[in-house]
Design an enzyme around this catalytic site. Structure first.
Site, PDB file in Angstrom:
ATOM      1  N   ASP A 103      58.692  35.126  19.319  1.00  0.00           N
ATOM      2  CA  ASP A 103      59.485  34.055  18.921  1.00  0.00           C
ATOM      3  C   ASP A 103      60.911  34.431  18.696  1.00  0.00           C
ATOM      4  O   ASP A 103      61.422  35.855  18.590  1.00  0.00           O
ATOM      5  CB  ASP A 103      59.018  33.701  17.393  1.00  0.00           C
ATOM      6  CG  ASP A 103      57.466  33.255  17.384  1.00  0.00           C
ATOM      7  OD1 ASP A 103      56.998  32.952  18.593  1.00  0.00           O
ATOM      8  OD2 ASP A 103      56.814  33.380  16.441  1.00  0.00           O
TER       9      ASP A 103
HETATM   10  N1  URA Z   1      52.963  35.848  16.556  1.00  0.00           N
HETATM   11  C1  URA Z   1      53.899  35.149  16.045  1.00  0.00           C
HETATM   12  O1  URA Z   1      53.912  34.351  15.189  1.00  0.00           O
HETATM   13  N2  URA Z   1      55.017  35.361  16.519  1.00  0.00           N
HETATM   14  C2  URA Z   1      55.255  36.058  17.581  1.00  0.00           C
HETATM   15  O2  URA Z   1      56.473  36.216  17.914  1.00  0.00           O
HETATM   16  C3  URA Z   1      54.273  36.912  18.145  1.00  0.00           C
HETATM   17  C4  URA Z   1      53.082  36.679  17.608  1.00  0.00           C
END
Ligand code: URA
Length: 228
Positions: A103
């Site tokens: 993310d």
């Molecule tokens: N899980 C999440 O919530 N975000 C990420 O970036 C990776 C795994």
């Protein structure tokens, strides 16, 4: 640094002998100037043209970036800065892309490659490659949360693979998952009443992020590739 004749021979249909002739015929340019000799030293960032066309240096690349916050994991985005801004410019030309997704606000280990088979191996849920995260969150993880992770939580009407939740202090945990669903760790923690305030991927397969600086990238050697 590589010699001009070796480089052109590696990435075109011409032989090293041909390159001597091509240089004499003034058909090769380096950074806008005619190549001076067949053994001219060429740096990675140099632009080499033959008959006005770039010599694209395609080789297999497997690399890791310590992704900082604020960058989206895609090759293009109309609004946000992308992780491609953090890696060498010519990787795009060589078909290098980020494998899986972190993310915008997640930091840590992100693999890049132009090897589609490797990318598939790493992403496919069938292979169950482990991803480990360091998580800071509200509240504290309890025994029943650990059990819920282990039993397979339900996300988007799907039962997830068993995951591991390891509390390591007040509001701090490590989480190990084998899939890569959208916002998976954040959503799993939220289901258990804990909001994630900081998330960092620290391991994929047996490859550890280690002490890489934020924004630092490096290519993996073949020994490290065996860690997946
Ligand atoms: N899980 C999440 O919530 N975000 C990420 O970036 C990776 C795994």
């Amino acid at each position: 640094m590589e010699r001009l004749d070796k480089l052109v021979a590696a990435y075109s249909e011409y032989s090293r002998k041909d390159v001597r002739r091509l240089v004499k015929e003034k058909r090769i340019e380096v950074n806008g100037a005619l190549a001076s000799s067949f053994d001219q030293k060429i740096k990675d960032e140099d632009c080499v043209l033959m008959d006005g066309e770039p010599i694209v240096r395609k080789r297999r690349i497997v690399a890791v970036l310590n992704k900082p916050m604020g960058f989206v994991t895609s090759t293009e985005d109309p609004r946000d800065r992308t992780v491609m801004e953090l890696v060498p410019r010519d990787w795009m030309k060589m078909g290098v892309f980020p494998v899986g997704r972190l993310d915008k606000d997640t930091e840590g280990l992100l693999i890049f490659t132009n090897d589609g088979v490797l990318a598939h191996t790493l992403i496919s849920p069938k292979n169950g490659v482990e991803k480990e995260y360091y998580v800071e969150h509200t509240g504290s993880a309890k025994e029943e949360d650990i059990k819920a992770f282990k039993d397979g939580m339900i996300l988007d009407d799907e039962v997830l693979k068993p995951a591991i939740l390891i509390p390591i202090g007040k509001g701090k945990s490590r989480v190990i998952i084998k899939e890569g669903k959208y916002h998976q760790v954040r959503r799993m923690m939220a289901i258990r009443g804990m909001d994630v305030t900081y998330l960092k991927r620290i391991r994929e397969g047996n490859l550890l992020l280690g002490d890489m600086e934020k924004g630092e990238w490096r290519e993996l050697d073949s020994k490290e590739e065996n860690l997946f």
